[in-house]
Design a protein around this motif. Structure first.
Motif, mmCIF file in Angstrom:
data_model
loop_
_atom_site.group_PDB
_atom_site.id
_atom_site.type_symbol
_atom_site.label_atom_id
_atom_site.label_comp_id
_atom_site.label_asym_id
_atom_site.label_seq_id
_atom_site.Cartn_x
_atom_site.Cartn_y
_atom_site.Cartn_z
ATOM 1 N N ILE A 165 0.889 -1.149 0.040
ATOM 2 C CA ILE A 165 -0.198 -0.021 -0.110
ATOM 3 C C ILE A 165 0.767 1.089 0.036
ATOM 4 O O ILE A 165 1.971 1.280 0.242
ATOM 5 N N ASP A 166 0.144 2.649 -0.280
ATOM 6 C CA ASP A 166 0.573 3.689 -0.081
ATOM 7 C C ASP A 166 -0.104 4.378 0.786
ATOM 8 O O ASP A 166 -0.949 4.983 0.570
ATOM 9 N N SER A 167 0.441 4.300 1.940
ATOM 10 C CA SER A 167 -0.469 4.488 3.608
ATOM 11 C C SER A 167 -0.687 6.545 3.636
ATOM 12 O O SER A 167 -1.805 6.524 3.787
ATOM 13 N N ASP A 168 0.205 6.947 3.032
ATOM 14 C CA ASP A 168 -0.084 8.362 3.028
ATOM 15 C C ASP A 168 -0.303 8.986 1.730
ATOM 16 O O ASP A 168 -0.591 10.114 1.650
ATOM 17 N N ALA A 169 -0.587 8.344 0.586
ATOM 18 C CA ALA A 169 -1.106 8.809 -0.650
ATOM 19 C C ALA A 169 -0.174 9.595 -1.369
ATOM 20 O O ALA A 169 -0.391 10.717 -1.818
ATOM 21 N N ASN A 170 1.318 9.505 -1.019
ATOM 22 C CA ASN A 170 2.280 10.523 -1.565
ATOM 23 C C ASN A 170 2.867 9.839 -2.989
ATOM 24 O O ASN A 170 3.526 10.465 -3.595
ATOM 25 N N GLY A 171 2.190 8.649 -3.287
ATOM 26 C CA GLY A 171 2.581 8.043 -4.508
ATOM 27 C C GLY A 171 3.827 7.015 -4.388
ATOM 28 O O GLY A 171 4.273 6.584 -5.271
ATOM 29 N N ILE A 172 4.194 6.989 -3.209
ATOM 30 C CA ILE A 172 5.440 5.930 -3.107
ATOM 31 C C ILE A 172 5.035 4.874 -2.283
ATOM 32 O O ILE A 172 4.477 5.135 -0.918
ATOM 33 N N VAL A 173 5.090 3.814 -2.616
ATOM 34 C CA VAL A 173 4.560 2.563 -2.105
ATOM 35 C C VAL A 173 5.273 2.549 -0.505
ATOM 36 O O VAL A 173 6.797 2.611 -0.576
ATOM 37 N N ASP A 174 4.767 2.282 0.540
ATOM 38 C CA ASP A 174 5.613 2.486 1.856
ATOM 39 C C ASP A 174 5.310 1.408 2.664
ATOM 40 O O ASP A 174 6.083 1.069 3.683
ATOM 41 N N ARG A 175 4.424 0.096 2.546
ATOM 42 C CA ARG A 175 4.356 -0.962 3.225
ATOM 43 C C ARG A 175 3.901 -2.264 2.512
ATOM 44 O O ARG A 175 3.385 -2.238 1.489
ATOM 45 N N VAL B 288 8.825 -0.104 3.662
ATOM 46 C CA VAL B 288 9.601 -0.201 2.458
ATOM 47 C C VAL B 288 10.096 1.133 1.767
ATOM 48 O O VAL B 288 10.849 1.225 0.956
ATOM 49 N N GLU B 289 9.417 2.401 2.316
ATOM 50 C CA GLU B 289 9.753 3.542 1.647
ATOM 51 C C GLU B 289 11.132 3.991 1.812
ATOM 52 O O GLU B 289 11.459 4.161 2.921
ATOM 53 N N GLY B 290 11.853 4.285 0.597
ATOM 54 C CA GLY B 290 13.144 4.724 0.917
ATOM 55 C C GLY B 290 14.402 3.523 0.953
ATOM 56 O O GLY B 290 15.502 3.793 1.135
HETATM 57 CA CA LIG Z 1 3.689 6.474 0.849
#
Ligand SMILES: [Ca+2]
Ligand SMILES: [Ca+2]
Length: 329
Positions: free
Chosen positions: A20-30, A75-77
């Motif tokens: 998912i992209d939990s904060d909707a910034n366009g970068i998959v984070d989890r 996973v972001e970064g």
């Molecule tokens: Ca994100």
């Protein structure tokens, strides 16, 4: 004597996994991993996550349990680059347990990341064949390929005038639109207005993930003002006074000539201005007729002259061109 056999859990299978992209910034984070039985971080020998073509070893200390059989890995970064919004792609989790070395439990993570807007460019100032203003064109880029997002998928905001929206019709592609109207009317979009997906538009990716985060990625609206292109020509060249040469300045693409003014300056070989005149607006072009006389009414000598045409919108020069003109006997 009874032998006490220790319970060896073996390698738990993964029920499912998703990113998912939990904060909707366009970068998959989890990436979430859900196992068929409760698991403990001490059981894992290695955890790897592959994103598109690159595989990454995960530090077990970063794992966040949500219940005894499910955890997520940030996973972001680390696994996922942060410089390019991307909300679709191939993600694979592979887990190896200490108890059963050599047995890999793998799972293809399901795309649960909704699309965001990556860029929005407004092309403005085009004219149709009759010289009337044409609809502006909005060209968008999303973080993944999406089905057609409908006729009003965005909200825009200007610090002074507040929020507004575009009413659009698709134009040639899913990501290019004509701007039919702006709501509320009377607002002119400006550079640096922000634009993002309106959650009420239910914009979704091809797997059906709807963008439902009202703080989804904002981008700055870029405005490209389309200026008409101009072309200058002269004929006949050389000119044989008193029979005249016609100098014409014409827009290459449709443009309202009445919005512009054109001027012509003719120089002799020494750089003296022998003509300095307004060109006549002829509806679809500008025209000047030169018969080889200077501004005092004297016929000029044989030789090469330079005609410079200048097209202005208000006082701003939008086109200038120099043409050499021969004068013969
Ligand atoms: Ca994100
Ligand atoms: Ca997606």
């Amino acid at each position: 004597m009874p032998v006490k056999i220790g319970f060896r859990a073996g390698a738990a299978a993964i029920n499912s996994s998703w990113y998912i992209d939990s904060d909707a910034n366009g970068i998959v984070d989890r990436i979430y991993l859900q196992f068929k039985r409760p698991v403990k971080v001490q059981e894992f020998d290695t955890i790897r996550v592959q994103w598109n073509s690159l595989s990454h070893l995960i530090d077990p200390g970063t794992i966040q349990f949500v219940n005894d059989s499910t955890f997520y890995i940030p996973v972001e970064g680390t696994v996922v680059r942060t410089d390019q919004p991307l909300t679709s792609g191939f993600m694979l989790a592979a887990v190896e347990f200490k108890a059963v070395k050599g047995v890999l439990r793998t799972s293809n993570a399901i795309d649960s990341a909704a699309p965001v807007l990556v860029s929005a460019v407004l092309h403005s100032g085009r004219y149709n064949l009759s010289g009337e203003p044409d609809d502006d064109t909005l060209i968008c880029e999303f973080s993944e390929d999406i089905p057609a997002p409908g006729n009003s998928p965005f909200l825009l905001a200007n610090p002074q005038t507040g929020q507004y929206r575009f009413n659009l019709t698709p134009y040639h592609s899913k990501t290019t639109f004509l701007v039919n109207s702006i709501d509320p009317s009377g607002i002119s979009p400006s550079d640096n207005d922000s634009v993002w997906i309106d959650i009420s538009a239910l914009v979704k990716d091809s797997s059906g993930n709807i963008q439902s985060n009202p703080s989804n990625r904002r981008v700055l609206l870029q405005i490209i003002q389309e200026e008409p292109q101009w072309m200058a020509r002269i004929g006949p060249n050389p000119v044989r006074p008193p029979s005249p040469a016609i100098i014409q300045v014409t827009p290459v693409t449709p443009a309202p000539v009445s919005r512009f003014r054109a001027q012509i300056v003719i120089f002799d070989a020494l750089g003296n201005r022998i003509i300095d005149s307004e060109m006549s607006s002829m509806g679809r072009h500008f025209k000047y007729q030169w018969n080889g006389y200077n501004r005092r009414g004297r016929r000029v000598g044989v030789g090469t002259y330079m005609a410079q045409v200048i097209v202005k919108e208000n006082s701003k020069t939008v086109y200038t061109e120099k043409i050499f003109v021969g004068v013969k006997k």
